[in-house]
Design an enzyme around this catalytic site. Structure first.
Site, short mmCIF file in Angstrom:
data_model
loop_
_atom_site.label_atom_id
_atom_site.label_comp_id
_atom_site.label_asym_id
_atom_site.label_seq_id
_atom_site.Cartn_x
_atom_site.Cartn_y
_atom_site.Cartn_z
N VAL A 12 0.83 -1.20 0.00
CA VAL A 12 0.00 0.00 0.00
C VAL A 12 0.87 1.26 0.00
O VAL A 12 0.59 2.24 -0.70
CB VAL A 12 -0.95 0.01 1.22
CG1 VAL A 12 -1.87 1.21 1.16
CG2 VAL A 12 -1.77 -1.28 1.31
N ASP A 31 12.06 2.65 5.20
CA ASP A 31 11.60 1.25 5.20
C ASP A 31 12.77 0.34 5.53
O ASP A 31 13.87 0.52 4.99
CB ASP A 31 11.01 0.90 3.82
CG ASP A 31 10.12 -0.35 3.85
OD1 ASP A 31 10.64 -1.42 4.22
OD2 ASP A 31 8.94 -0.23 3.50
N THR A 35 9.48 -6.63 4.97
CA THR A 35 8.52 -7.28 4.07
C THR A 35 8.40 -6.52 2.75
O THR A 35 7.63 -6.92 1.88
CB THR A 35 7.12 -7.40 4.71
OG1 THR A 35 6.67 -6.09 5.09
CG2 THR A 35 7.13 -8.30 5.93
N SER A 74 1.79 -7.24 9.89
CA SER A 74 0.35 -7.32 9.66
C SER A 74 -0.16 -8.74 9.34
O SER A 74 -1.13 -8.89 8.61
CB SER A 74 -0.08 -6.33 8.57
OG SER A 74 0.66 -6.53 7.41
N TYR A 138 -2.99 -8.53 16.28
CA TYR A 138 -2.73 -7.51 15.26
C TYR A 138 -3.73 -6.35 15.40
O TYR A 138 -3.34 -5.19 15.48
CB TYR A 138 -2.82 -8.16 13.87
CG TYR A 138 -2.96 -7.19 12.73
CD1 TYR A 138 -1.95 -6.28 12.43
CD2 TYR A 138 -4.13 -7.17 11.95
CE1 TYR A 138 -2.09 -5.39 11.37
CE2 TYR A 138 -4.27 -6.28 10.90
CZ TYR A 138 -3.25 -5.39 10.61
OH TYR A 138 -3.39 -4.51 9.58
N ARG A 216 -16.48 -10.39 2.03
CA ARG A 216 -15.55 -9.35 2.45
C ARG A 216 -15.64 -8.16 1.51
O ARG A 216 -16.12 -8.27 0.38
CB ARG A 216 -14.09 -9.88 2.43
CG ARG A 216 -13.84 -11.03 3.43
CD ARG A 216 -13.89 -10.54 4.86
NE ARG A 216 -13.66 -11.61 5.84
CZ ARG A 216 -14.61 -12.36 6.42
NH1 ARG A 216 -15.90 -12.16 6.10
NH2 ARG A 216 -14.31 -13.27 7.30
N GLY A 278 -12.98 -17.74 14.43
CA GLY A 278 -12.82 -16.28 14.46
C GLY A 278 -13.14 -15.58 13.16
O GLY A 278 -13.03 -14.36 13.08
N ASP A 279 -13.53 -16.31 12.11
CA ASP A 279 -13.89 -15.66 10.84
C ASP A 279 -15.35 -15.21 10.89
O ASP A 279 -16.24 -16.06 10.91
CB ASP A 279 -13.78 -16.69 9.69
CG ASP A 279 -12.48 -16.57 8.91
OD1 ASP A 279 -11.76 -15.59 9.12
OD2 ASP A 279 -12.23 -17.48 8.10
N1 LIG Z 1 -3.05 -4.91 2.82
C1 LIG Z 1 -4.21 -4.85 3.48
O1 LIG Z 1 -5.22 -5.45 3.06
C2 LIG Z 1 -4.32 -4.04 4.75
C3 LIG Z 1 -5.57 -3.96 5.39
C4 LIG Z 1 -5.68 -3.18 6.56
C5 LIG Z 1 -4.58 -2.49 7.03
N2 LIG Z 1 -3.38 -2.60 6.40
C6 LIG Z 1 -2.22 -1.86 6.94
O2 LIG Z 1 -1.63 -1.11 5.89
C7 LIG Z 1 -0.23 -1.01 6.08
C8 LIG Z 1 0.49 -1.48 4.84
O3 LIG Z 1 0.13 -2.83 4.57
P1 LIG Z 1 0.80 -3.62 3.35
O4 LIG Z 1 -0.16 -4.69 2.96
O5 LIG Z 1 1.29 -2.65 2.35
O6 LIG Z 1 2.04 -4.30 4.11
P2 LIG Z 1 3.52 -4.53 3.61
O7 LIG Z 1 4.10 -5.57 4.52
O8 LIG Z 1 3.57 -4.77 2.14
O9 LIG Z 1 4.23 -3.13 3.90
C9 LIG Z 1 4.73 -2.76 5.16
C10 LIG Z 1 6.10 -2.11 4.92
O10 LIG Z 1 6.61 -1.63 6.17
C11 LIG Z 1 7.99 -2.01 6.29
N3 LIG Z 1 8.25 -2.07 7.74
C12 LIG Z 1 7.67 -2.89 8.66
N4 LIG Z 1 8.13 -2.61 9.90
C13 LIG Z 1 9.01 -1.58 9.77
C14 LIG Z 1 9.80 -0.80 10.69
N5 LIG Z 1 9.76 -1.05 12.01
N6 LIG Z 1 10.58 0.17 10.21
C15 LIG Z 1 10.62 0.43 8.87
N7 LIG Z 1 9.89 -0.24 7.95
C16 LIG Z 1 9.09 -1.23 8.40
C17 LIG Z 1 8.10 -3.32 5.53
O11 LIG Z 1 9.39 -3.62 5.09
C18 LIG Z 1 7.13 -3.09 4.37
O12 LIG Z 1 7.79 -2.50 3.25
C19 LIG Z 1 0.09 -1.83 7.33
O13 LIG Z 1 0.17 -0.94 8.42
C20 LIG Z 1 -1.11 -2.74 7.47
O14 LIG Z 1 -1.34 -3.10 8.81
C21 LIG Z 1 -3.22 -3.34 5.26
#
Ligand SMILES: NC(=O)c1ccc[n+]([C@@H]2O[C@H](COP(=O)([O-])OP(=O)(O)OC[C@H]3O[C@@H](n4cnc5c(N)ncnc54)[C@H](O)[C@@H]3O)[C@@H](O)[C@H]2O)c1
Length: 320
Positions: A12, A31, A35, A74, A138, A216, A278-279
Protein backbone atom coordinates in the site's frame (compact mmCIF):
# COMPACT_ATOMS: atom_id res chain seq x y z
CA UNK A 1 4.24 19.12 0.99
CA UNK A 2 7.40 17.32 2.04
CA UNK A 3 6.21 13.93 3.29
CA UNK A 4 7.79 10.95 4.98
CA UNK A 5 6.25 7.60 4.01
CA UNK A 6 7.11 4.83 6.47
CA UNK A 7 6.70 1.41 4.87
CA UNK A 8 6.80 2.97 1.39
CA UNK A 9 8.54 -0.10 -0.06
CA UNK A 10 5.52 -2.25 0.83
CA UNK A 11 2.30 -2.84 -1.06
CA UNK A 12 0.00 0.00 0.00
CA UNK A 13 2.85 2.40 0.87
CA UNK A 14 4.45 2.11 -2.57
CA UNK A 15 1.18 2.86 -4.37
CA UNK A 16 0.53 5.84 -2.08
CA UNK A 17 4.09 7.11 -2.53
CA UNK A 18 3.67 6.92 -6.31
CA UNK A 19 0.36 8.82 -6.22
CA UNK A 20 1.80 11.45 -3.85
CA UNK A 21 4.74 12.07 -6.21
CA UNK A 22 2.34 12.36 -9.17
CA UNK A 23 0.35 14.94 -7.19
CA UNK A 24 3.46 17.09 -6.80
CA UNK A 25 4.53 16.21 -3.26
CA UNK A 26 8.15 15.61 -2.26
CA UNK A 27 8.41 12.11 -0.79
CA UNK A 28 11.03 10.30 1.27
CA UNK A 29 10.51 6.60 2.10
CA UNK A 30 11.71 5.05 5.35
CA UNK A 31 11.60 1.25 5.20
CA UNK A 32 13.64 -1.56 6.75
CA UNK A 33 12.67 -3.89 3.85
CA UNK A 34 11.52 -6.55 6.33
CA UNK A 35 8.52 -7.28 4.07
CA UNK A 36 9.05 -4.62 1.40
CA UNK A 37 11.14 -4.36 -1.76
CA UNK A 38 13.63 -1.62 -2.66
CA UNK A 39 12.48 -1.71 -6.31
CA UNK A 40 8.92 -0.86 -5.21
CA UNK A 41 10.02 2.64 -4.24
CA UNK A 42 8.91 5.04 -6.99
CA UNK A 43 11.56 6.59 -9.25
CA UNK A 44 13.09 9.76 -7.88
CA UNK A 45 12.08 9.00 -4.29
CA UNK A 46 14.87 8.68 -1.71
CA UNK A 47 14.80 5.42 0.25
CA UNK A 48 16.19 5.50 3.77
CA UNK A 49 16.76 1.80 4.37
CA UNK A 50 16.37 1.58 8.14
CA UNK A 51 13.94 0.72 10.91
CA UNK A 52 11.81 3.43 12.50
CA UNK A 53 13.41 2.74 15.89
CA UNK A 54 16.92 3.53 14.72
CA UNK A 55 16.39 6.21 12.14
CA UNK A 56 13.22 8.19 12.75
CA UNK A 57 14.66 11.07 14.80
CA UNK A 58 17.51 11.72 12.36
CA UNK A 59 15.19 11.67 9.37
CA UNK A 60 12.45 13.90 10.83
CA UNK A 61 15.13 16.41 11.90
CA UNK A 62 15.32 17.35 8.18
CA UNK A 63 11.87 18.92 8.53
CA UNK A 64 8.68 17.39 7.12
CA UNK A 65 5.10 18.62 6.67
CA UNK A 66 3.69 15.20 7.46
CA UNK A 67 4.13 11.47 7.88
CA UNK A 68 2.12 8.67 6.28
CA UNK A 69 2.69 5.71 8.55
CA UNK A 70 2.26 2.35 6.77
CA UNK A 71 5.15 0.43 8.35
CA UNK A 72 3.81 -2.44 10.44
CA UNK A 73 3.70 -6.16 10.99
CA UNK A 74 0.35 -7.32 9.66
CA UNK A 75 -0.03 -11.11 9.74
CA UNK A 76 -2.99 -12.02 11.94
CA UNK A 77 -1.90 -15.63 12.62
CA UNK A 78 1.67 -14.62 13.46
CA UNK A 79 0.36 -11.94 15.82
CA UNK A 80 -1.36 -14.64 17.90
CA UNK A 81 1.76 -16.85 18.02
CA UNK A 82 4.35 -14.10 18.55
CA UNK A 83 2.55 -11.17 20.20
CA UNK A 84 5.78 -9.46 21.30
CA UNK A 85 6.72 -8.94 17.66
CA UNK A 86 3.45 -7.01 17.23
CA UNK A 87 3.44 -5.00 20.45
CA UNK A 88 7.08 -4.05 19.84
CA UNK A 89 6.94 -3.78 16.06
CA UNK A 90 3.65 -1.88 15.86
CA UNK A 91 2.94 -0.13 19.18
CA UNK A 92 6.43 0.66 20.55
CA UNK A 93 7.61 1.69 17.08
CA UNK A 94 4.61 3.96 16.56
CA UNK A 95 5.18 5.61 19.94
CA UNK A 96 8.77 6.31 18.88
CA UNK A 97 7.40 7.88 15.72
CA UNK A 98 4.87 10.03 17.62
CA UNK A 99 7.56 11.25 20.03
CA UNK A 100 9.96 12.07 17.21
CA UNK A 101 7.19 13.97 15.39
CA UNK A 102 6.52 15.98 18.54
CA UNK A 103 10.21 16.68 19.07
CA UNK A 104 10.75 17.88 15.51
CA UNK A 105 7.42 19.69 15.13
CA UNK A 106 6.03 17.47 12.32
CA UNK A 107 2.43 18.67 12.10
CA UNK A 108 0.46 15.92 10.24
CA UNK A 109 0.01 12.15 10.48
CA UNK A 110 -2.00 9.73 8.37
CA UNK A 111 -2.02 6.26 9.92
CA UNK A 112 -2.87 2.86 8.38
CA UNK A 113 -5.37 1.40 10.79
CA UNK A 114 -7.56 -1.58 10.00
CA UNK A 115 -11.02 -3.13 10.07
CA UNK A 116 -9.47 -5.64 12.50
CA UNK A 117 -9.87 -3.01 15.25
CA UNK A 118 -13.62 -3.78 15.26
CA UNK A 119 -13.51 -7.56 15.59
CA UNK A 120 -16.76 -9.43 15.09
CA UNK A 121 -19.41 -6.89 14.02
CA UNK A 122 -22.86 -6.58 15.57
CA UNK A 123 -24.07 -4.79 12.46
CA UNK A 124 -22.97 -4.52 8.85
CA UNK A 125 -22.05 -2.29 7.13
CA UNK A 126 -19.58 -1.35 9.88
CA UNK A 127 -19.50 2.33 10.83
CA UNK A 128 -16.83 4.14 12.87
CA UNK A 129 -19.25 4.18 15.81
CA UNK A 130 -19.20 0.36 16.04
CA UNK A 131 -17.64 -1.10 19.19
CA UNK A 132 -13.92 -1.83 18.90
CA UNK A 133 -13.34 -5.37 20.18
CA UNK A 134 -10.44 -6.82 18.21
CA UNK A 135 -10.31 -10.61 18.14
CA UNK A 136 -6.58 -10.85 17.37
CA UNK A 137 -3.34 -9.28 18.56
CA UNK A 138 -2.73 -7.51 15.26
CA UNK A 139 -6.06 -5.64 15.58
CA UNK A 140 -5.39 -4.92 19.26
CA UNK A 141 -2.03 -3.30 18.45
CA UNK A 142 -3.56 -1.11 15.75
CA UNK A 143 -6.34 -0.04 18.14
CA UNK A 144 -3.75 0.78 20.81
CA UNK A 145 -1.93 3.01 18.31
CA UNK A 146 -5.21 4.72 17.42
CA UNK A 147 -5.74 5.50 21.12
CA UNK A 148 -2.20 6.88 21.44
CA UNK A 149 -2.74 9.10 18.40
CA UNK A 150 -5.99 10.46 19.90
CA UNK A 151 -4.19 11.56 23.05
CA UNK A 152 -1.16 13.01 21.22
CA UNK A 153 -3.48 15.02 18.97
CA UNK A 154 -5.40 16.39 21.95
CA UNK A 155 -2.33 17.18 24.04
CA UNK A 156 0.19 18.29 21.42
CA UNK A 157 -1.89 19.68 18.55
CA UNK A 158 -1.05 16.92 16.07
CA UNK A 159 -3.32 16.86 12.99
CA UNK A 160 -4.06 13.15 12.65
CA UNK A 161 -6.20 10.87 10.54
CA UNK A 162 -6.49 7.09 10.96
CA UNK A 163 -7.80 5.20 7.95
CA UNK A 164 -9.29 1.83 8.77
CA UNK A 165 -8.87 -0.23 5.63
CA UNK A 166 -10.93 -3.28 4.83
CA UNK A 167 -9.37 -5.74 2.29
CA UNK A 168 -6.99 -3.90 0.01
CA UNK A 169 -6.69 -5.33 -3.50
CA UNK A 170 -5.64 -4.53 -7.05
CA UNK A 171 -2.44 -2.89 -8.22
CA UNK A 172 -1.17 0.30 -9.80
CA UNK A 173 1.05 -0.50 -12.76
CA UNK A 174 4.36 -1.79 -11.42
CA UNK A 175 3.24 -1.31 -7.80
CA UNK A 176 1.37 -4.26 -6.35
CA UNK A 177 1.11 -6.97 -3.72
CA UNK A 178 4.29 -9.06 -3.30
CA UNK A 179 4.17 -10.49 0.21
CA UNK A 180 6.61 -13.31 1.09
CA UNK A 181 3.87 -14.85 3.23
CA UNK A 182 0.61 -14.19 1.39
CA UNK A 183 -2.62 -14.35 3.39
CA UNK A 184 -4.89 -12.25 1.16
CA UNK A 185 -7.48 -14.02 -0.96
CA UNK A 186 -7.04 -12.44 -4.41
CA UNK A 187 -3.23 -12.89 -4.65
CA UNK A 188 -3.57 -16.44 -3.28
CA UNK A 189 -6.15 -17.34 -5.92
CA UNK A 190 -3.98 -15.73 -8.61
CA UNK A 191 -1.03 -17.85 -7.45
CA UNK A 192 -3.01 -20.87 -8.66
CA UNK A 193 -3.56 -19.23 -12.05
CA UNK A 194 0.16 -18.44 -12.34
CA UNK A 195 1.22 -21.98 -11.39
CA UNK A 196 2.72 -21.15 -7.98
CA UNK A 197 0.04 -23.04 -6.05
CA UNK A 198 -2.05 -26.10 -6.99
CA UNK A 199 -5.45 -25.17 -5.60
CA UNK A 200 -7.25 -22.85 -3.18
CA UNK A 201 -9.08 -23.68 0.01
CA UNK A 202 -12.48 -22.20 0.78
CA UNK A 203 -13.02 -22.06 4.53
CA UNK A 204 -16.64 -23.12 4.87
CA UNK A 205 -19.50 -23.09 2.36
CA UNK A 206 -22.28 -23.19 4.96
CA UNK A 207 -22.16 -19.58 6.16
CA UNK A 208 -25.42 -17.61 6.32
CA UNK A 209 -24.75 -15.86 2.98
CA UNK A 210 -26.33 -16.28 -0.48
CA UNK A 211 -23.73 -18.77 -1.77
CA UNK A 212 -22.59 -20.02 1.66
CA UNK A 213 -19.08 -18.50 1.52
CA UNK A 214 -17.77 -15.55 3.56
CA UNK A 215 -18.27 -12.02 2.28
CA UNK A 216 -15.55 -9.35 2.45
CA UNK A 217 -15.17 -5.76 1.24
CA UNK A 218 -12.37 -5.29 -1.34
CA UNK A 219 -11.09 -1.75 -1.83
CA UNK A 220 -8.90 -0.95 -4.83
CA UNK A 221 -5.47 0.22 -3.70
CA UNK A 222 -5.67 3.31 -5.96
CA UNK A 223 -8.96 4.40 -4.37
CA UNK A 224 -7.26 3.87 -1.02
CA UNK A 225 -4.28 6.01 -2.05
CA UNK A 226 -6.62 8.79 -3.12
CA UNK A 227 -8.22 8.72 0.33
CA UNK A 228 -4.76 9.30 1.84
CA UNK A 229 -4.29 12.41 -0.28
CA UNK A 230 -7.64 13.73 0.88
CA UNK A 231 -6.89 12.84 4.49
CA UNK A 232 -3.69 14.90 4.32
CA UNK A 233 -5.64 17.90 3.06
CA UNK A 234 -8.35 17.59 5.71
CA UNK A 235 -6.12 16.87 8.72
CA UNK A 236 -6.77 19.54 11.36
CA UNK A 237 -4.45 20.50 14.23
CA UNK A 238 -5.53 19.00 17.55
CA UNK A 239 -7.97 16.54 15.96
CA UNK A 240 -7.75 12.82 15.41
CA UNK A 241 -10.24 11.74 12.78
CA UNK A 242 -11.00 8.10 12.04
CA UNK A 243 -12.48 6.86 8.75
CA UNK A 244 -13.42 3.40 7.50
CA UNK A 245 -12.41 2.72 3.92
CA UNK A 246 -14.05 0.02 1.86
CA UNK A 247 -15.96 0.06 -1.39
CA UNK A 248 -19.17 -0.75 0.49
CA UNK A 249 -19.84 -3.77 -1.73
CA UNK A 250 -19.23 -7.19 -0.31
CA UNK A 251 -17.99 -10.00 -2.53
CA UNK A 252 -18.12 -13.65 -1.48
CA UNK A 253 -15.11 -15.96 -1.63
CA UNK A 254 -16.88 -17.84 -4.41
CA UNK A 255 -17.46 -14.63 -6.38
CA UNK A 256 -13.78 -13.75 -6.04
CA UNK A 257 -12.67 -17.18 -7.29
CA UNK A 258 -15.14 -16.98 -10.20
CA UNK A 259 -13.87 -13.50 -11.13
CA UNK A 260 -10.28 -14.82 -11.08
CA UNK A 261 -11.31 -17.73 -13.34
CA UNK A 262 -12.94 -15.34 -15.76
CA UNK A 263 -10.03 -12.88 -15.86
CA UNK A 264 -7.23 -15.47 -16.08
CA UNK A 265 -8.97 -18.19 -18.10
CA UNK A 266 -7.60 -20.72 -15.61
CA UNK A 267 -9.96 -23.31 -14.03
CA UNK A 268 -8.54 -22.60 -10.49
CA UNK A 269 -9.41 -25.80 -8.58
CA UNK A 270 -10.94 -25.06 -5.17
CA UNK A 271 -11.62 -27.32 -2.17
CA UNK A 272 -14.00 -26.66 0.67
CA UNK A 273 -12.26 -26.86 4.07
CA UNK A 274 -13.74 -26.44 7.58
CA UNK A 275 -14.54 -22.93 8.81
CA UNK A 276 -11.65 -21.12 10.56
CA UNK A 277 -12.19 -20.01 14.15
CA UNK A 278 -12.82 -16.28 14.46
CA UNK A 279 -13.89 -15.66 10.84
CA UNK A 280 -17.06 -13.51 10.76
CA UNK A 281 -19.52 -14.38 7.95
CA UNK A 282 -19.73 -10.85 6.56
CA UNK A 283 -17.36 -7.85 6.88
CA UNK A 284 -18.41 -4.82 4.87
CA UNK A 285 -17.49 -1.19 5.52
CA UNK A 286 -19.68 1.82 5.75
CA UNK A 287 -17.53 4.57 4.23
CA UNK A 288 -20.27 7.20 4.57
CA UNK A 289 -18.16 9.34 6.90
CA UNK A 290 -15.20 9.44 4.46
CA UNK A 291 -17.58 10.26 1.63
CA UNK A 292 -19.23 13.08 3.58
CA UNK A 293 -16.18 14.62 5.26
CA UNK A 294 -13.33 13.90 2.83
CA UNK A 295 -15.41 14.09 -0.36
CA UNK A 296 -13.97 10.65 -1.21
CA UNK A 297 -15.72 8.10 -3.37
CA UNK A 298 -14.37 4.73 -4.50
CA UNK A 299 -14.16 4.72 -8.31
CA UNK A 300 -12.80 1.22 -8.98
CA UNK A 301 -15.55 -0.91 -7.47
CA UNK A 302 -15.91 -3.57 -10.16
CA UNK A 303 -14.54 -6.91 -8.91
CA UNK A 304 -13.34 -8.06 -12.35
CA UNK A 305 -11.45 -4.77 -12.78
CA UNK A 306 -9.77 -5.14 -9.37
CA UNK A 307 -8.75 -8.72 -10.22
CA UNK A 308 -7.53 -7.70 -13.70
CA UNK A 309 -5.18 -5.08 -12.26
CA UNK A 310 -3.81 -7.60 -9.75
CA UNK A 311 -3.42 -10.20 -12.52
CA UNK A 312 -1.57 -7.78 -14.81
CA UNK A 313 0.80 -7.05 -11.93
CA UNK A 314 1.28 -10.78 -11.20
CA UNK A 315 2.16 -11.48 -14.82
CA UNK A 316 4.55 -8.51 -14.98
CA UNK A 317 6.40 -9.97 -11.98
CA UNK A 318 6.71 -13.34 -13.69
CA UNK A 319 8.15 -11.72 -16.77
CA UNK A 320 10.52 -9.60 -14.65
N1 LIG B 1 -3.05 -4.91 2.82
C1 LIG B 1 -4.21 -4.85 3.48
O1 LIG B 1 -5.22 -5.45 3.06
C2 LIG B 1 -4.32 -4.04 4.75
C3 LIG B 1 -5.57 -3.96 5.39
C4 LIG B 1 -5.68 -3.18 6.56
C5 LIG B 1 -4.58 -2.49 7.03
N2 LIG B 1 -3.38 -2.60 6.40
C6 LIG B 1 -2.22 -1.86 6.94
O2 LIG B 1 -1.63 -1.11 5.89
C7 LIG B 1 -0.23 -1.01 6.08
C8 LIG B 1 0.49 -1.48 4.84
O3 LIG B 1 0.13 -2.83 4.57
P1 LIG B 1 0.80 -3.62 3.35
O4 LIG B 1 -0.16 -4.69 2.96
O5 LIG B 1 1.29 -2.65 2.35
O6 LIG B 1 2.04 -4.30 4.11
P2 LIG B 1 3.52 -4.53 3.61
O7 LIG B 1 4.10 -5.57 4.52
O8 LIG B 1 3.57 -4.77 2.14
O9 LIG B 1 4.23 -3.13 3.90
C9 LIG B 1 4.73 -2.76 5.16
C10 LIG B 1 6.10 -2.11 4.92
O10 LIG B 1 6.61 -1.63 6.17
C11 LIG B 1 7.99 -2.01 6.29
N3 LIG B 1 8.25 -2.07 7.74
C12 LIG B 1 7.67 -2.89 8.66
N4 LIG B 1 8.13 -2.61 9.90
C13 LIG B 1 9.01 -1.58 9.77
C14 LIG B 1 9.80 -0.80 10.69
N5 LIG B 1 9.76 -1.05 12.01
N6 LIG B 1 10.58 0.17 10.21
C15 LIG B 1 10.62 0.43 8.87
N7 LIG B 1 9.89 -0.24 7.95
C16 LIG B 1 9.09 -1.23 8.40
C17 LIG B 1 8.10 -3.32 5.53
O11 LIG B 1 9.39 -3.62 5.09
C18 LIG B 1 7.13 -3.09 4.37
O12 LIG B 1 7.79 -2.50 3.25
C19 LIG B 1 0.09 -1.83 7.33
O13 LIG B 1 0.17 -0.94 8.42
C20 LIG B 1 -1.11 -2.74 7.47
O14 LIG B 1 -1.34 -3.10 8.81
C21 LIG B 1 -3.22 -3.34 5.26
Amino acid sequence: MKLLVTGGAGYVGSVCAARLVESGHEVVVLDDLSTGHADAVPDGVRLVEAGIDDAIGGVLAEGFDGVLHFAAKSLVGESMQDPAKYWQGNVVTSLRLLDAMREHGTPRLVFSSTAATYGEPEQVPIAETAPTRPTNTYGATKLAIDHAITSYAAAHGLAAVSLRYFNVAGAYGRFGERHGVETHLIPIVLQVASGRRDRVQVYGDDWPTDDGTCIRDYIHVVDLADAHLRALEHATAGEHRIYNLGNGLGFSVKQVIDACREVTGHPIPADVAPRRAGDPAVLVASSEKARAELGWKPERVDLAGIVRDAWDFTRSQQGA
